[in-house]
Design a protein around this motif. Structure first.
Motif, short mmCIF file in Angstrom:
data_model
loop_
_atom_site.label_atom_id
_atom_site.label_comp_id
_atom_site.label_asym_id
_atom_site.label_seq_id
_atom_site.Cartn_x
_atom_site.Cartn_y
_atom_site.Cartn_z
N UNK A 1 -4.85 17.82 3.83
CA UNK A 1 -5.92 17.81 4.82
C UNK A 1 -7.30 17.96 4.18
N UNK A 2 -7.39 18.86 3.21
CA UNK A 2 -8.68 19.17 2.60
C UNK A 2 -8.88 18.50 1.24
N UNK A 3 -7.84 18.48 0.40
CA UNK A 3 -8.09 18.00 -0.96
C UNK A 3 -8.18 16.47 -1.04
N UNK A 4 -7.44 15.77 -0.17
CA UNK A 4 -7.56 14.30 -0.17
C UNK A 4 -8.95 13.87 0.32
N UNK B 1 -4.41 2.66 -2.06
CA UNK B 1 -5.78 2.58 -2.60
C UNK B 1 -5.92 3.42 -3.87
N UNK B 2 -5.26 4.57 -3.90
CA UNK B 2 -5.30 5.39 -5.11
C UNK B 2 -4.65 4.65 -6.27
N UNK B 3 -3.54 3.97 -5.99
CA UNK B 3 -2.87 3.17 -7.02
C UNK B 3 -3.79 2.06 -7.52
N UNK B 4 -4.53 1.43 -6.61
CA UNK B 4 -5.49 0.39 -7.01
C UNK B 4 -6.58 0.96 -7.92
N UNK B 5 -7.07 2.15 -7.59
CA UNK B 5 -8.08 2.81 -8.43
C UNK B 5 -7.51 3.07 -9.83
N UNK B 6 -6.28 3.57 -9.87
CA UNK B 6 -5.66 3.87 -11.17
C UNK B 6 -5.40 2.59 -11.97
N UNK C 1 4.87 6.53 -4.97
CA UNK C 1 5.51 6.42 -6.28
C UNK C 1 4.73 5.51 -7.20
N UNK C 2 4.21 4.42 -6.67
CA UNK C 2 3.41 3.48 -7.45
C UNK C 2 2.22 4.21 -8.08
N UNK C 3 1.50 4.97 -7.29
CA UNK C 3 0.36 5.72 -7.81
C UNK C 3 0.79 6.72 -8.87
N UNK C 4 1.89 7.43 -8.60
CA UNK C 4 2.40 8.42 -9.55
C UNK C 4 2.80 7.79 -10.88
N UNK C 5 3.41 6.61 -10.81
CA UNK C 5 3.89 5.96 -12.04
C UNK C 5 2.74 5.51 -12.95
N UNK C 6 1.60 5.15 -12.35
CA UNK C 6 0.44 4.83 -13.21
C UNK C 6 0.08 6.03 -14.06
N UNK C 7 0.06 7.22 -13.45
CA UNK C 7 -0.28 8.42 -14.20
C UNK C 7 0.85 8.84 -15.14
N UNK C 8 2.10 8.73 -14.67
CA UNK C 8 3.23 9.11 -15.50
C UNK C 8 3.32 8.23 -16.74
N UNK C 9 3.04 6.94 -16.58
CA UNK C 9 3.06 6.03 -17.72
C UNK C 9 2.09 6.47 -18.81
N UNK C 10 0.92 6.94 -18.39
CA UNK C 10 -0.08 7.40 -19.37
C UNK C 10 0.33 8.74 -19.99
N UNK C 11 0.74 9.69 -19.14
CA UNK C 11 1.06 11.03 -19.65
C UNK C 11 2.31 11.02 -20.53
N UNK D 1 -2.29 14.94 8.74
CA UNK D 1 -2.75 13.69 8.14
C UNK D 1 -4.26 13.41 8.19
N UNK D 2 -5.14 14.25 8.73
CA UNK D 2 -6.53 13.83 8.92
C UNK D 2 -7.30 13.57 7.63
N UNK D 3 -6.87 14.15 6.53
CA UNK D 3 -7.61 13.97 5.27
C UNK D 3 -7.45 12.60 4.64
N UNK D 4 -6.45 11.84 5.08
CA UNK D 4 -6.17 10.57 4.41
C UNK D 4 -7.20 9.48 4.72
N UNK D 5 -7.73 9.47 5.95
CA UNK D 5 -8.71 8.43 6.27
C UNK D 5 -10.01 8.62 5.49
N UNK D 6 -10.61 9.84 5.51
CA UNK D 6 -11.78 10.03 4.65
C UNK D 6 -11.47 9.78 3.18
N UNK D 7 -10.26 10.19 2.76
CA UNK D 7 -9.87 9.95 1.36
C UNK D 7 -9.82 8.47 1.04
#
Length: 369
Positions: free
Chosen positions: A78-81, A357-362, A288-298, A32-38
């Motif tokens: 760990x790294x990509x987030x 937070x990602x869902x808020x950005x989307x 799921x909330x974050x995913x649905x923002x993208x799924x709705x568009x795609x 889980x360490x990547x989530x705080x910097x993310x």
């Protein structure tokens, strides 16, 4: 939380809250360490305030040693987030190199016989007799995004091919006919055949762990974005539809969709055998909330977008959004780490905050269009 945690040491990444209300931290080799910097990167994106960028950079760069880590599959988290958001929002040449080297490390866990990336090393199932030699979990879908990024950054198609092959194996072996999902599939290391389908963090082997289903929805939405292959869009839609039809009124699921239902029985040492409370999992809702923002568009389907907005409002309500200064300074309350392992039960979780937070950005980007 920054005040509470101090300077990054490589051993103090926020993860959850202790029973006494104190902040619980973890070292960089946890998943889980990547989530705080993310999360810091997302706050920077939401506010434009360089204070957050500076903190995000500081917390991200402490994770560089992970680029050669091969101990488990969670290198994408760990790294990509962390570095993925850094490269997107404030790129530096070294970030690309770290993402590529991390993808190379993750790829060492890929096996051509199983056509999958090995999630965990050897372990036993809850019955303490079934052995897993090549366990693959649905969470692994989330680590494929880093492989796509590395393929693009390096021009090496091998990373792309591994991601596609792994996603196809997951689609074939983790999904049931109704598009619910198994958490764990164990493969025979010699033949590559499926030996076992069940759970590690869900209620029972035949149940559907809600966060596992969330990883699947998010993962196949991302797969369609990266490949434009319609089978991934179809899978994202059908797994999302299963999830949505099993939700309570506030759109935050139980930690497992089948908890306490007839025909679903936990076994062995799993704490779910004795734990009967039907708790919600806000982390599954945030993913799921974050995913649905993208799924709705795609998928060009407004229903998914409208549902995502309702989920976001539910998570942001007093029922789930903590008061300032409480909840060990995490944003969301009422998540579940793993009831079978008797850990993080009805606690805040760093990844719940990250996907919120990602869902808020989307959502914000959606309102700009």
């Amino acid at each position: 939380m920054l005040d509470r945690v101090g300077e990054p040491t490589g051993k103090n990444y926020p993860r959850t809250m202790k029973d006494n209300g104190d902040l619980a931290v973890t070292g960089m080799y946890d998943w889980t360490p990547g989530f705080f910097p993310g999360s810091l990167w997302y706050i920077y994106e939401l506010t434009g305030d360089t204070i957050w960028r500076n903190q995000a950079e500081k917390w991200t760069t402490t994770l560089e040693p992970l680029k050669t880590f091969t101990g488990h599959h969670d290198l994408g988290f760990m790294v990509y987030c962390s570095y993925g958001n850094a490269e997107r929002l404030a790129p530096k040449p070294e970030y690309k190199d770290i993402i590529i080297e991390s993808a190379k490390s993750l790829s060492t866990r890929y096996d051509e016989r199983t056509k999958s990336i090995k999630s965990w090393n050897y372990r036993k199932a809850w019955n303490d007799t079934t052995e897993w030699f090549f366990p693959v979990i649905v969470d692994n879908m989330m680590n494929l995004e880093m492989l796509f990024a590395a393929s693009q950054l390096s021009g090496d198609k091998r990373y792309y091919d591994i991601a596609v092959t792994h996603a196809n194996s997951t689609m074939k072996n983790h999904l049931r006919e109704d598009y619910s999902s198994y958490h764990v599939v164990d493969y025979d290391t010699i033949t590559g055949n499926v030996k076992y389908q069940g759970t590690c963090q869900g209620f029972s082997d035949n149940s559907t762990w809600s966060r596992g289903q969330a990883w699947i929805i998010y993962g196949y939405t991302m797969m369609y974005r990266e490949t434009k292959d319609s089978k991934y869009l179809e899978t994202a839609i059908k797994t999302a539809d299963f999830y949505l039809k099993n939700l309570p009124e506030d759109l935050v699921p139980l930690w497992d969709f089948n908890v306490g239902e007839a025909g679903y029985t936990p076994e062995g040492k799993s704490y779910a055998v004795t734990f009967e409370e039907k708790l919600k999992d806000a982390s599954a809702a945030a993913i799921t909330c974050s995913a649905l923002f993208e799924l709705g568009q795609l998928a060009q389907n407004k229903t998914y977008t409208e549902t995502a907005i309702k989920m976001l409002h539910s998570l942001a309500s007093p029922a789930y959004r903590a008061q300032l200064g409480e909840n060990a300074d995490f944003l969301l309350m009422h998540s579940v780490g793993s009831i079978p392992h008797k850990v993080e039960i009805d606690k805040p979780l760093t990844y719940a905050d990250y996907y919120f937070l990602e869902a808020l950005v989307r959502y914000k980007n959606l309102k700009k269009e």
